[in-house]
Scaffold this active site. Structure first.
Site: not given
Length: 431
Positions: A90, A303
């Protein structure tokens, strides 16, 4: 130049030994090796582990170099003990073409602090409408091994099934951001008593669990593998346990912050605690820890999600979700898993290095500490303590929820193919 690590304990086991690294591999292991043509590192009492592998890192390049770059993110990774990271798709432009994925790979190699593996998007533009050119990206210089629309769920079941079928033929992995978007519209916090009291729109566990269950069945029917990103609920643990018992090829990761933190952190409305999926309840964190110890959850993934100050210092509902994670990961695993006796140091190697490398088929990482193996290694001082200061972290951004928290254990050195990439709190080398 050779490197002699003196007095280390591989996996924290047995008596201290000396480990000689030469020409990128482990050349010898023994006591009093007596090598004189080597740099000697006095590591008495420290633990030697295989270099860590992170399947879930956001490096923001290309597009948001104001928040992180491949170079600064690689430095943070090396300082955290990582020798390989997987950079999520992303970015801007989205990594949905071989042009972008090959750029990420090449830039990572130029920096040279960790191996940066590009993650390709499953769908064009992360829009969930059309499959991206997975085959082209898998065949590129970057040789994409994993595809994910992370940040977005591939919520169309037919599209997800097609992605799984293609992944099977390509020998790659689909990693799913498990979130049914129709259940999380406007949601900003875990659906529970805390969110209700604070007036925050609730994010139900079912949004994650329903996709986990669906994708387990789709993977079963496609004869493919599926990987669940950032598992966060006790229900997801039960679904994974069931799916694995059925012989379904499903793996899952858990973040350090979901093991340590819970939604009580939201009392201050500080958006540094906003993350996707949200921090859950204490009971979920306990279930996640136990599942990681038992192997139901396969590995730890950070993450790591840097954000600019203006994207965090705002109204909670408007803030971007995500937090830094690379430099604090090991210490949190020690605090939540090692100190309570849920994992030993060999278990840490399993969940932070060996198993993630196995999931994505990395031959040179997560290898045993044995003669002839690649010297991708992490040296840890188990007796050290340190206090997190955002200003002292390598990332450009400072959105850590762990500011001023004191943690156990510290990475003192990281080696990538025998070359020191981090030493005593400083990254070494880089472009």
């Amino acid at each position: 130049m050779s490197l002699l690590l003196k007095g280390v304990r591989p996996y924290g086991e047995g008596e201290p030994v000396d480990v000689l690294v030469r020409d990128g591999v482990i050349a010898a292991i023994g006591t009093d090796l007596g090598i004189i043509d080597a740099e000697v590192v006095d590591a008495q009492g420290q633990i030697l582990l295989p270099g860590f592998v992170d399947l879930h890192t956001h490096l923001r390049e290309p597009g948001r170099e104001d928040t992180e770059t491949i170079e600064t993110g690689s430095a943070a990774a090396a300082l955290g003990g990582y020798t390989a990271v997987f950079a999520m798709a992303n970015t801007n432009p989205v990594a949905d073409s071989v042009v972008v994925t090959d750029h990420v790979w090449r830039r990572g190699q130029e920096v040279g602090l960790v191996d940066v593996y590009p993650v390709g998007a499953v769908t064009v533009g992360l829009e969930g409408k059309q499959l991206a050119e997975m085959g082209t990206m898998a065949a590129g210089v970057g040789a994409v091994r994993m595809f994910s629309d992370d940040g977005h769920c591939v919520y169309d079941p037919l599209l997800m099934r097609r992605a799984l079928e293609y992944s099977n033929s390509l020998g790659v992995l689909i990693a799913q951001h498990a979130e049914e978007p129709r259940l999380t519209k406007g949601a900003v916090a875990h659906e529970g008593p805390t969110a209700a009291r604070l007036g925050l729109a609730g994010w139900p566990r079912a949004a994650e669990e329903s996709i986990v269950a669906r994708d387990a069945l789709l993977a079963r029917d496609a004869g493919a593998r599926v990987h669940i990103c950032h598992a966060s609920t006790a229900g997801t643990v039960e679904l994974l346990k069931w799916a694995k018992a059925q012989g379904i090829s499903i793996t899952a990761e858990v973040t350090p912050h979901h093991l340590l933190l819970d939604d009580s952190r939201l009392e201050t409305y500080d958006a540094v605690n906003k993350v996707n999926p949200p921090l859950r309840e204490v009971s979920d964190a306990i279930a996640l820890r136990q599942a990681l110890a038992e192997g139901i959850l396969d590995c730890v993934a950070t993450d790591h999600a840097p954000h600019a100050e203006q994207d965090k210092c705002c109204e909670f509902a408007a803030a971007r979700p995500g937090m830094l994670g690379l430099e604090t990961a090991l210490s949190i695993i020690v605090q939540t898993m090692v100190e309570p006796g849920l994992l030993d140091w060999r278990g840490v190697a399993r969940v932070m290095s060996e198993r993630p490398a196995e999931i994505v088929g990395l031959d040179g990482h997560g290898r045993p500490i044995e003669v002839g193996e690649p010297a991708n290694l992490t040296l840890v001082d188990p007796d050290a303590t340190w206090t997190v200061r955002a200003a002292e972290l390598a990332s450009i951004s400072n959105n850590t929820p762990f500011e001023d928290m004191t943690f156990p254990a510290r990475v003192t050195m990281t080696l990538l193919r025998g070359r020191v990439t981090a030493r005593e709190g400083a990254a070494v080398g880089g472009s």
